[in-house]
Structures are given as C-alpha cells and as structure tokens.
Design an enzyme around this catalytic site. Structure first.
Site, short mmCIF file in Angstrom:
data_model
loop_
_atom_site.label_atom_id
_atom_site.label_comp_id
_atom_site.label_asym_id
_atom_site.label_seq_id
_atom_site.Cartn_x
_atom_site.Cartn_y
_atom_site.Cartn_z
N TYR A 132 0.84 -1.21 0.00
CA TYR A 132 0.00 0.00 0.00
C TYR A 132 0.87 1.26 0.00
O TYR A 132 1.89 1.34 0.70
CB TYR A 132 -0.96 0.02 1.20
CG TYR A 132 -2.05 -1.05 1.12
CD1 TYR A 132 -2.24 -1.81 -0.04
CD2 TYR A 132 -2.90 -1.30 2.20
CE1 TYR A 132 -3.23 -2.79 -0.11
CE2 TYR A 132 -3.90 -2.28 2.13
CZ TYR A 132 -4.05 -3.02 0.97
OH TYR A 132 -5.03 -3.98 0.90
N PRO A 137 -16.40 -3.85 0.02
CA PRO A 137 -17.80 -4.22 0.29
C PRO A 137 -18.83 -3.30 -0.37
O PRO A 137 -19.99 -3.66 -0.47
CB PRO A 137 -17.89 -4.14 1.83
CG PRO A 137 -16.79 -3.22 2.23
CD PRO A 137 -15.69 -3.44 1.23
N GLY A 189 -18.34 -2.36 -3.48
CA GLY A 189 -18.23 -2.70 -4.89
C GLY A 189 -18.07 -1.46 -5.76
O GLY A 189 -17.40 -0.50 -5.39
N1 LIG Z 1 -6.98 -8.40 -0.53
C1 LIG Z 1 -7.04 -7.60 -1.58
O1 LIG Z 1 -6.61 -7.95 -2.68
C2 LIG Z 1 -7.65 -6.26 -1.41
C3 LIG Z 1 -7.99 -5.49 -2.56
C4 LIG Z 1 -8.56 -4.23 -2.35
C5 LIG Z 1 -8.79 -3.77 -1.07
N2 LIG Z 1 -8.44 -4.52 0.02
C6 LIG Z 1 -8.69 -4.07 1.40
O2 LIG Z 1 -10.06 -3.80 1.51
C7 LIG Z 1 -10.23 -2.48 2.00
C8 LIG Z 1 -11.51 -1.93 1.47
O3 LIG Z 1 -11.48 -1.83 0.04
P1 LIG Z 1 -12.17 -0.59 -0.65
O4 LIG Z 1 -11.50 0.65 -0.20
O5 LIG Z 1 -12.27 -0.85 -2.11
O6 LIG Z 1 -13.61 -0.68 0.06
P2 LIG Z 1 -14.99 0.02 -0.03
O7 LIG Z 1 -15.41 0.28 1.38
O8 LIG Z 1 -15.88 -0.81 -0.90
O9 LIG Z 1 -14.75 1.39 -0.79
C9 LIG Z 1 -14.25 2.52 -0.15
C10 LIG Z 1 -14.21 3.62 -1.17
O10 LIG Z 1 -15.53 4.05 -1.49
C11 LIG Z 1 -15.59 5.45 -1.37
N3 LIG Z 1 -16.94 5.93 -1.05
C12 LIG Z 1 -17.71 6.68 -1.90
N4 LIG Z 1 -18.87 6.96 -1.32
C13 LIG Z 1 -18.87 6.40 -0.09
C14 LIG Z 1 -19.80 6.37 0.97
N5 LIG Z 1 -20.98 6.96 0.87
N6 LIG Z 1 -19.47 5.71 2.09
C15 LIG Z 1 -18.27 5.10 2.20
N7 LIG Z 1 -17.33 5.11 1.21
C16 LIG Z 1 -17.63 5.74 0.07
C17 LIG Z 1 -14.58 5.79 -0.30
O11 LIG Z 1 -14.22 7.14 -0.40
P3 LIG Z 1 -13.74 7.97 0.89
O12 LIG Z 1 -12.44 7.40 1.28
O13 LIG Z 1 -13.65 9.36 0.37
O14 LIG Z 1 -14.80 7.79 1.93
C18 LIG Z 1 -13.46 4.85 -0.65
O15 LIG Z 1 -12.70 5.39 -1.73
C19 LIG Z 1 -8.96 -1.73 1.60
O16 LIG Z 1 -8.71 -0.63 2.44
C20 LIG Z 1 -7.93 -2.80 1.78
O17 LIG Z 1 -7.56 -2.87 3.16
C21 LIG Z 1 -7.89 -5.76 -0.15
#
Ligand SMILES: NC(=O)c1ccc[n+]([C@@H]2O[C@H](COP(=O)([O-])OP(=O)(O)OC[C@H]3O[C@@H](n4cnc5c(N)ncnc54)[C@H](OP(=O)(O)O)[C@@H]3O)[C@@H](O)[C@H]2O)c1
Length: 288
Positions: free
Chosen positions: A46, A202, A204
């Site tokens: 990261y 979560p 998507g």
């Molecule tokens: N194992 C793997 O290969 C893998 C791959 C990807 C991710 N991950 C892990 O999974 C975690 C979560 O992934 P993700 O960041 O894609 O998850 P997510 O919770 O699905 O998406 C978060 C993103 O959505 C945005 N967003 C837009 N509107 C939102 C709202 N109303 N409420 C909340 N968020 C909103 C957030 O922006 P803001 O930040 O501006 O709120 C943030 O950029 C990562 O931090 C990482 O630790 C693991």
C-alpha cells in the site's frame, strides 16, 4: 480468530488514497476504536511500500495497549515503481521472501507481532510445502498469530489448507455489485470450515461506476436506507452481514463519518425478500 464486526481497511488512508497525515491517521484509529472496530487491514504494497511505516509511526505515537487492536498485513506481491527494486509485477510466495516480508512489515508497523498474515494473491508457482514451512516458522517465533490467504479460488485454498490446516480466512472481493464469490463456492468453503470470509471492497462499484447496475439498484437502496434510517453504504454492508457465514466486511473509507455511517449496518437486518430483491437488481435477473 475473533475480528471486530467490521475490519477497517487502510489502503485508501495511504498515498494511494487520501494520503493522511499522522494526526489524521490517529484520529481515524481513535474513532474506529470508539465504534468497537479494532481490526485494521493493511499490506506491504500500500502506498507503493510506504504505508506501513506511516501507519506504524501513527500507532506508536498513540500509546495504545497492543492487545487493544489487531494488525492484519499481506505480502507476496512484488510491485514495480514503488520503493523496492522490482522490475515487473510478479508474485513471490517463497519461504525466504515471505519471512523477509513479515520482518519488514513488523519493522514498519513498529510491532512485535501481526495478528493475521495473508498471502495477498495466489501464485501459479506457489509451493504449498514452502508456504506451510514459512507459516510454521512465523508461528513458532511468535511473529504472526494467525494466517490466511486472499483472492484464492476454492482449489487454491484447498491446496494450502492441505499443508497448513490452521488457515483463518480467505479475504475475497465481495459486494452486492460483485457477488460472484457467493455463488462459486469460495464463501461456502469458508462456511463449511467454520471460518469467517472477509470481504474487500464491500461497496463494490456502487459509488464509483455510474452504470446500468447502479441505476437498477439505486431506488431500492435508497428506499431501504430510509426504512432502516441508514446510508446507502450501510445497506450495502448489511447485504453482506445477512449471510449466515458471518462475513466480515473490510470497509475502506478514509473518512470517520463514513465509517461511522457504515457501522449502522450492525444495528439492523435486511429481510430475506429485501436481500433477494437487491441480488436480483444487481444481477439484472431473478433467481431460477
Ligand atoms: N486483498 C485484496 O486484494 C484487497 C484489494 C482491495 C482492497 N483490500 C482491502 O479492503 C479495504 C476496502 O477496500 P475498498 O477501499 O475498495 O472498500 P470500499 O469500502 O468498498 O470502498 C471505499 C471507497 O468508497 C468510497 N466511497 C464513496 N462513497 C462512499 C460512501 N458513501 N461511504 C463510504 N465510502 C464511500 C470511499 O471514499 P472515501 O475514502 O472518500 O470515503 C473509498 O474510496 C482496503 O482498504 C484494503 O484494506 C484488499
């Protein structure tokens, strides 16, 4: 392994996202702890290998009791263009590389142990015996308490599990807009083993892609949001929490208000009809 009800993902707190300062990281950790969220997900790559040192500095400046939070890290991806000299993107799940990765993560995160260590991606060249040997050494040295994998298929999980049966989870992509792992056996496999699947992204593509799927889902999501006094994001999280395998969403927002709003999902449960109506709207067709 006992996770907090939502795992807090930190990828977007790094320079890959908000690029938070030490103070901002500390404020976020504090507000997560107030919500009862104590499991933090990270990975060596990261921020182009810069994040774990930032996170470690912020955490060590907070003076928290180490047992009051869990650190999850991942390794095995070699990424070019970051702080390490990798020429092309590749995977390395060799014993020596994994042992080295864990030592680096421990040093960066300024901790003596990781609560959970995950193989970030499966490699076509992975040798389950070498992986099991690395995990066993890391466990006996006390450097890592629990082990798992991420993005593994059912067969890939099975292969590692045969050599190292104490795996704790498969962290997989899973959301209302990307529900494939609910149907292809990956969630079922965890459930059959009594493990909690952990779900990255979560939310998507709901907030990032203005496509047909989003327009189909939106009216129902907003109706359910009103019904349960919850944000759209919380309803998306509740779609995962309804599953009997006790999926733990890895929420990725970089804002404490959004994390707080998503935690509202822990206070209500969608009805079965509502769950299926969301699934149908996401896929664009009803179940058979
Ligand atoms: N194992 C793997 O290969 C893998 C791959 C990807 C991710 N991950 C892990 O999974 C975690 C979560 O992934 P993700 O960041 O894609 O998850 P997510 O919770 O699905 O998406 C978060 C993103 O959505 C945005 N967003 C837009 N509107 C939102 C709202 N109303 N409420 C909340 N968020 C909103 C957030 O922006 P803001 O930040 O501006 O709120 C943030 O950029 C990562 O931090 C990482 O630790 C693991």
């Amino acid at each position: 392994m006992h996770f907090s009800p939502l795992i807090v993902g930190t990828m977007r707190w790094s320079s890959w996202g908000a690029g938070h300062s030490e103070r901002q990281i500390q404020n976020l950790v504090e507000s997560c702890q107030e919500l009862g969220l104590f499991s933090f997900d990270s990975a060596d790559i990261y921020g182009g290998y810069t994040w774990e040192a930032c996170f470690g500095n912020a955490l060590s400046g907070m003076g928290l009791v180490r047992e009051s939070y869990q650190l999850i890290s991942k390794g095995g991806i070699k990424l070019p263009g970051g702080a390490r000299p990798h020429e092309i993107k590749s995977y390395d799940l060799s014993k020596a590389y994994l042992l080295n990765c864990v030592d680096q993560s421990l040093m960066d995160l300024k901790t003596d142990y990781l609560d959970l260590y995950l193989l970030h991606r499966p490699s076509p060249l992975m040798d389950p015996e070498a992986i099991a040997a690395a995990f066993s050494l890391l466990r006996s040295s006390g450097k890592v308490l629990n082990f798992g994998v991420s993005n593994f298929s059912v067969q890939e999980f099975e292969l590692i599990h045969q050599y190292f049966p104490q795996l704790s989870t498969n962290q997989i992509e899973l959301s209302l807009t990307e529900p494939k792992s609910l149907m292809d056996g990956r969630v079922l496999q965890q459930q059959a083993l009594g493990l909690q699947p952990t779900a990255w992204s979560p939310l998507g593509s709901y907030f990032s892609l203005e496509d047909e799927k989003q327009s189909r889902i939106k009216p129902e999501l907003s109706r359910l949001g009103k019904k349960y006094d919850a944000s759209e994001a919380a309803v998306l999280v509740s779609f995962l929490l309804k599953h009997p395998s006790r999926i733990v969403p890895v929420v990725g927002s970089s804002k404490s208000e959004s994390i707080q709003k998503m935690a509202r999902a822990l206070a209500f449960e969608l009805t079965t009809q509502e769950w299926f109506s969301l699934l149908e709207l996401s896929r664009g067709y009803p179940v058979a």
